[in-house]
Design a protein around this motif. Structure first.
Motif, PDB file in Angstrom:
ATOM      1  N   ALA A 145      31.835 -70.636 102.248  1.00 42.82           N
ATOM      2  CA  ALA A 145      31.903 -70.240 100.838  1.00 42.82           C
ATOM      3  C   ALA A 145      31.572 -68.758 100.706  1.00 42.82           C
ATOM      4  CB  ALA A 145      30.943 -71.068  99.996  1.00 42.82           C
ATOM      5  N   ILE A 146      32.238 -68.121  99.747  1.00 43.62           N
ATOM      6  CA  ILE A 146      31.939 -66.737  99.392  1.00 43.62           C
ATOM      7  C   ILE A 146      31.586 -66.714  97.908  1.00 43.62           C
ATOM      8  CG2 ILE A 146      32.775 -64.360  99.241  1.00 43.62           C
ATOM      9  CD1 ILE A 146      34.806 -65.048 101.436  1.00 43.62           C
ATOM     10  N   VAL A 147      30.368 -66.296  97.597  1.00 45.96           N
ATOM     11  CA  VAL A 147      29.930 -66.185  96.210  1.00 45.96           C
ATOM     12  C   VAL A 147      30.249 -64.772  95.724  1.00 45.96           C
ATOM     13  CG1 VAL A 147      27.986 -66.292  94.623  1.00 45.96           C
ATOM     14  CG2 VAL A 147      28.091 -67.866  96.569  1.00 45.96           C
ATOM     15  N   ALA A 148      31.075 -64.686  94.691  1.00 48.25           N
ATOM     16  CA  ALA A 148      31.498 -63.389  94.148  1.00 48.25           C
ATOM     17  C   ALA A 148      31.520 -63.474  92.625  1.00 48.25           C
ATOM     18  CB  ALA A 148      32.868 -63.004  94.702  1.00 48.25           C
ATOM     19  N   THR A 149      30.415 -63.902  92.068  1.00 45.38           N
ATOM     20  CA  THR A 149      30.346 -64.180  90.628  1.00 45.38           C
ATOM     21  C   THR A 149      30.046 -62.966  89.770  1.00 45.38           C
ATOM     22  OG1 THR A 149      28.116 -64.994  91.134  1.00 45.38           O
ATOM     23  CG2 THR A 149      29.823 -66.638  90.764  1.00 45.38           C
ATOM     24  N   GLY A 150      29.808 -61.804  90.387  1.00 46.25           N
ATOM     25  CA  GLY A 150      29.721 -60.566  89.629  1.00 46.25           C
ATOM     26  C   GLY A 150      28.437 -60.379  88.855  1.00 46.25           C
ATOM     27  N   SER A 151      28.558 -59.684  87.723  1.00 45.51           N
ATOM     28  CA  SER A 151      27.400 -59.330  86.906  1.00 45.51           C
ATOM     29  C   SER A 151      27.767 -59.424  85.436  1.00 45.51           C
ATOM     30  CB  SER A 151      26.910 -57.921  87.251  1.00 45.51           C
ATOM     31  OG  SER A 151      27.903 -56.959  86.938  1.00 45.51           O
ATOM     32  N   ARG A 152      26.761 -59.313  84.584  1.00 46.21           N
ATOM     33  CA  ARG A 152      26.954 -59.361  83.131  1.00 46.21           C
ATOM     34  C   ARG A 152      26.041 -58.334  82.481  1.00 46.21           C
ATOM     35  NH1 ARG A 152      24.304 -65.107  83.720  1.00 46.21           N
ATOM     36  NH2 ARG A 152      22.136 -64.454  83.999  1.00 46.21           N
ATOM     37  N   PRO A 153      26.342 -57.923  81.238  1.00 47.71           N
ATOM     38  CA  PRO A 153      25.472 -56.967  80.555  1.00 47.71           C
ATOM     39  C   PRO A 153      24.074 -57.543  80.346  1.00 47.71           C
ATOM     40  CG  PRO A 153      27.595 -57.127  79.453  1.00 47.71           C
ATOM     41  CD  PRO A 153      27.545 -58.238  80.449  1.00 47.71           C
ATOM     42  N   ILE A 154      23.063 -56.695  80.538  1.00 51.09           N
ATOM     43  CA  ILE A 154      21.696 -57.109  80.282  1.00 51.09           C
ATOM     44  C   ILE A 154      21.449 -57.082  78.778  1.00 51.09           C
ATOM     45  CG2 ILE A 154      19.264 -56.464  80.566  1.00 51.09           C
ATOM     46  CD1 ILE A 154      19.996 -55.309  83.286  1.00 51.09           C
ATOM     47  N   SER A 155      20.827 -58.131  78.280  1.00 49.10           N
ATOM     48  CA  SER A 155      20.439 -58.158  76.875  1.00 49.10           C
ATOM     49  C   SER A 155      18.969 -57.772  76.759  1.00 49.10           C
ATOM     50  CB  SER A 155      20.661 -59.555  76.284  1.00 49.10           C
ATOM     51  OG  SER A 155      19.888 -60.523  76.989  1.00 49.10           O
ATOM     52  N   ILE A 156      18.552 -57.396  75.573  1.00 50.90           N
ATOM     53  CA  ILE A 156      17.155 -57.071  75.346  1.00 50.90           C
ATOM     54  C   ILE A 156      16.635 -57.961  74.209  1.00 50.90           C
ATOM     55  CG2 ILE A 156      17.324 -54.722  76.210  1.00 50.90           C
ATOM     56  CD1 ILE A 156      17.520 -53.697  73.396  1.00 50.90           C
ATOM     57  N   PRO A 157      15.333 -58.230  74.179  1.00 50.18           N
ATOM     58  CA  PRO A 157      14.783 -59.148  73.177  1.00 50.18           C
ATOM     59  C   PRO A 157      15.137 -58.730  71.748  1.00 50.18           C
ATOM     60  CG  PRO A 157      13.139 -58.672  74.857  1.00 50.18           C
ATOM     61  CD  PRO A 157      14.297 -57.756  75.125  1.00 50.18           C
ATOM     62  N   ASP A 158      15.481 -59.731  70.951  1.00 49.95           N
ATOM     63  CA  ASP A 158      15.760 -59.566  69.521  1.00 49.95           C
ATOM     64  C   ASP A 158      17.074 -58.849  69.222  1.00 49.95           C
ATOM     65  OD1 ASP A 158      13.302 -60.812  68.851  1.00 49.95           O
ATOM     66  OD2 ASP A 158      12.254 -58.917  69.146  1.00 49.95           O
ATOM     67  N   PHE A 159      17.901 -58.626  70.256  1.00 56.08           N
ATOM     68  CA  PHE A 159      19.219 -58.031  70.047  1.00 56.08           C
ATOM     69  C   PHE A 159      20.260 -58.979  70.652  1.00 56.08           C
ATOM     70  CE2 PHE A 159      16.384 -54.504  69.577  1.00 56.08           C
ATOM     71  CZ  PHE A 159      16.998 -53.623  68.701  1.00 56.08           C
ATOM     72  N   SER A 160      20.671 -59.953  69.860  1.00 57.44           N
ATOM     73  CA  SER A 160      21.611 -60.960  70.350  1.00 57.44           C
ATOM     74  C   SER A 160      23.045 -60.470  70.199  1.00 57.44           C
ATOM     75  CB  SER A 160      21.435 -62.265  69.573  1.00 57.44           C
ATOM     76  OG  SER A 160      22.457 -63.178  69.903  1.00 57.44           O
ATOM     77  N   PHE A 161      23.831 -60.636  71.253  1.00 59.65           N
ATOM     78  CA  PHE A 161      25.236 -60.252  71.205  1.00 59.65           C
ATOM     79  C   PHE A 161      26.054 -61.179  70.303  1.00 59.65           C
ATOM     80  CE2 PHE A 161      24.241 -58.575  75.645  1.00 59.65           C
ATOM     81  CZ  PHE A 161      23.997 -57.293  75.173  1.00 59.65           C
ATOM     82  N   ASP A 162      25.438 -62.257  69.832  1.00 65.69           N
ATOM     83  CA  ASP A 162      26.126 -63.136  68.892  1.00 65.69           C
ATOM     84  C   ASP A 162      26.082 -62.604  67.464  1.00 65.69           C
ATOM     85  OD1 ASP A 162      26.765 -64.998  70.871  1.00 65.69           O
ATOM     86  OD2 ASP A 162      24.854 -66.062  70.638  1.00 65.69           O
ATOM     87  N   ASP A 163      25.200 -61.624  67.203  1.00 63.29           N
ATOM     88  CA  ASP A 163      25.123 -61.021  65.876  1.00 63.29           C
ATOM     89  C   ASP A 163      26.179 -59.921  65.758  1.00 63.29           C
ATOM     90  OD1 ASP A 163      22.944 -62.562  64.957  1.00 63.29           O
ATOM     91  OD2 ASP A 163      21.547 -61.306  66.091  1.00 63.29           O
ATOM     92  N   PRO A 164      27.025 -59.949  64.729  1.00 64.56           N
ATOM     93  CA  PRO A 164      28.154 -59.014  64.635  1.00 64.56           C
ATOM     94  C   PRO A 164      27.816 -57.536  64.793  1.00 64.56           C
ATOM     95  CG  PRO A 164      28.388 -60.756  63.010  1.00 64.56           C
ATOM     96  CD  PRO A 164      27.036 -60.947  63.640  1.00 64.56           C
ATOM     97  N   PRO A 165      26.673 -57.033  64.284  1.00 62.91           N
ATOM     98  CA  PRO A 165      26.417 -55.592  64.458  1.00 62.91           C
ATOM     99  C   PRO A 165      26.021 -55.203  65.875  1.00 62.91           C
ATOM    100  CG  PRO A 165      25.188 -56.507  62.591  1.00 62.91           C
ATOM    101  CD  PRO A 165      25.675 -57.655  63.402  1.00 62.91           C
ATOM    102  N   ILE A 166      25.647 -56.177  66.706  1.00 67.44           N
ATOM    103  CA  ILE A 166      25.140 -55.903  68.051  1.00 67.44           C
ATOM    104  C   ILE A 166      26.264 -56.116  69.060  1.00 67.44           C
ATOM    105  CG2 ILE A 166      23.337 -56.378  69.733  1.00 67.44           C
ATOM    106  CD1 ILE A 166      22.379 -55.389  66.949  1.00 67.44           C
ATOM    107  N   LEU A 167      26.505 -55.108  69.880  1.00 66.92           N
ATOM    108  CA  LEU A 167      27.622 -55.156  70.824  1.00 66.92           C
ATOM    109  C   LEU A 167      27.139 -54.969  72.249  1.00 66.92           C
ATOM    110  CD1 LEU A 167      30.018 -52.635  69.002  1.00 66.92           C
ATOM    111  CD2 LEU A 167      30.016 -55.132  68.756  1.00 66.92           C
ATOM    112  N   ASN A 168      27.814 -55.636  73.181  1.00 72.16           N
ATOM    113  CA  ASN A 168      27.723 -55.234  74.580  1.00 72.16           C
ATOM    114  C   ASN A 168      28.981 -54.430  74.900  1.00 72.16           C
ATOM    115  OD1 ASN A 168      29.812 -57.137  75.084  1.00 72.16           O
ATOM    116  ND2 ASN A 168      28.332 -58.747  75.552  1.00 72.16           N
TER     117      ASN A 168
END
Length: 489
Positions: A145-168
């Motif tokens: 097996a080769i694991v190549a799942t990459g990376s994702r943007p780091i979030s910070i507390p109280d700044f959810s990417f689900d809130d429209p004004p907050i972007l990754n």
């Protein structure tokens, strides 16, 4: 096994179809291995779909508009209208062409493509869950097996990417209208690249950085032209602050940032501004969080296969891309720093070749790094300080783009080429470039390091005139003490 599962087998299981995974799959297919590539979202991974390619497409598009708008000294007067929706549509077409090409190449090389999310069951089995109602799952047995799942943007507390004004970064690259104002939290390469894009689109951009300088890890002399250009474009910098909260007063968006205790931790102070003792408040339309990326290793149930990670979640590997489990490999961002697509592709290729019994290993002498700001920054190999620490007696040559005829004819003459070599033997040890097309020019110097070329080799290679690449030759000549078009050190 889950009742109703279909069980199949494969020689090589690859999880993740980004630059590391799809390259590993294609190479393994070329080596006549039975390969199954599992991808949960889109072929090409974050790089092709949400990172490298779309960001560079928008950088290019906004550069075209900016250059047209500011070409009066060339006798060109224009005021182009920007249709961000159309620009994003063009970007999406580029992405679609490339991701479609990846899928076709995989199929042409005999790779079995499987859509879904893979989790390990034991040391030779994964379960692949398919998205969508009633899609179910299937079990896959593998030899390697080769694991190549990459990376994702780091979030910070109280700044959810689900809130429209907050972007990754992914969400920022998909906007279809230009925000009037934006706060970018993080002055690293992602933050600075997107600061340039949105400023050129007409957004009022403020970069909030906890350190006292942009682009941590890069020397001040490389950052200086980037910081100056960004400031000239209108980017405002607030150094020494950490984002703490946000709220929506009267329908707007307000970012609150507190003074950072460790603002000087980076050691660089070029362009730093005084930090007020009180908190910072910014009223903006959007807040982009660009504080880095983290590995995607927590979704795999790695404990089931016995693969270990470090405290940050990265999978540690050896020079053959092997993990602590002999038949399991890792490549790309999930395998640790530097998180670069081209480094991941190399690791994926090595992993496939090792599995096939080839005498492959990761033995690159230098991996280039590029920041696609305005101007670009590119580095490869050692700095002068690193060369000294490694026991060399370095000699340094430099050539400014303001002395390059080709740079002047493009209207982009900020920056320079620096080359570092061993003084006694002349071997090229490293290089750094800030200026036009730095991302392209660095390849010659990376090749020089890999081949063990000397300053004399680079200086005596005839470069076409007028080109930016002549600056590389001149930097080598400067280190030798006989540059023609700049004063020698």
């Amino acid at each position: 096994m889950v009742v109703g599962d279909v069980t199949t087998g494969t020689d090589v299981l690859i999880i993740g179809a980004g630059p590391a995974g799809y390259v590993a799959a294609i190479r393994a297919g070329q080596l006549d291995l039975d390969v199954t590539l599992v991808e949960k979202e889109a072929y090409g991974g974050a790089c092709l779909n949400h990172g490298c390619i779309p960001s560079k497409a928008l950088i290019t598009a906004t550069d075209v508009a900016h250059e047209a708008r500011h070409a009066e000294e060339m006798g060109i007067h224009a005021d182009p209208a920007i249709d961000l929706s159309g620009m994003v549509g063009w970007k999406d077409e580029v992405v679609s062409q490339l991701t479609g090409g990846v899928e076709k190449l995989c199929k042409a090389n005999g790779v079995n493509l499987l859509e879904g999310t893979a989790t390990f069951v034991d040391d030779h089995t994964v379960r692949v869950s398919h998205s969508g109602d009633g899609q179910g799952s299937e079990t896959l047995e593998f030899e390697h097996a080769i694991v190549a799942t990459g990376s994702r943007p780091i979030s910070i507390p109280d700044f959810s990417f689900d809130d429209p004004p907050i972007l990754n970064s992914r969400q920022a690259l998909a906007l279809e209208s230009v925000p009037d104002s934006m706060a970018i939290v993080g002055g690293g390469y992602i933050g600075m690249e997107l600061a340039t894009v949105f400023t050129k689109l007409g957004t009022d951009v403020t970069v909030v950085e906890m350190l006292e300088s942009i682009l941590p890890g890069y020397d001040d002399d490389l950052k200086r032209p980037v910081k100056k250009r960004a400031s000239d474009l209108g980017v405002d910098f607030q150094f020494g602050y950490t984002a703490s909260e946000w709220y929506e007063p009267d329908g707007g968006v307000r970012l609150v940032a507190q003074p950072a205790d460790d603002a000087a931790a980076d050691g660089g102070t070029e362009g730093a501004e005084a930090v007020e003792s009180e908190r910072l408040e910014l009223d903006v339309e959007k807040i982009l969080i660009a504080v880095g990326r983290e590995p995607v290793s927590d979704t795999l149930d790695l404990e089931a296969v016995g693969v270990e990670t470090d405290e940050r979640g990265f999978i540690e590997t050896d020079s053959r891309a092997r993990t602590n489990v002999d038949h399991v490999f890792a490549a790309g961002d999930v395998a640790g720093e530097p998180m670069l697509a081209h480094k991941g592709s190399m690791e994926g290729q090595v992993a496939a070749e090792v599995i096939a019994g080839e005498p492959a290993a990761i033995d690159s002498q230098a991996i280039p790094a590029v920041v696609f700001t305005d101007p670009e920054i590119a580095t490869v190999g050692m700095t002068e300080t690193e060369a000294e620490e490694a026991g060399f007696e370095p000699v340094v040559g430099q050539f400014p783009f303001r002395a390059s005829g080709r740079a002047l004819t493009t209207g982009e003459s900020d920056g320079f080429v620096t080359i570092v070599a061993d003084e006694s033997e002349g071997y090229v040890l490293g290089a750094s470039i800030v200026g036009p097309e730095a991302s392209e020019l660095i390849a010659e110097l990376g090749l020089a390091i890999e081949l063990g070329a000397t300053l004399e080799d680079v200086a005596s290679t005839v470069h076409a005139h007028p080109t930016l690449s002549e600056s590389v030759m001149e930097a080598a000549e400067n280190a030798l003490g006989h540059a023609i078009h700049t004063l020698n050190r």
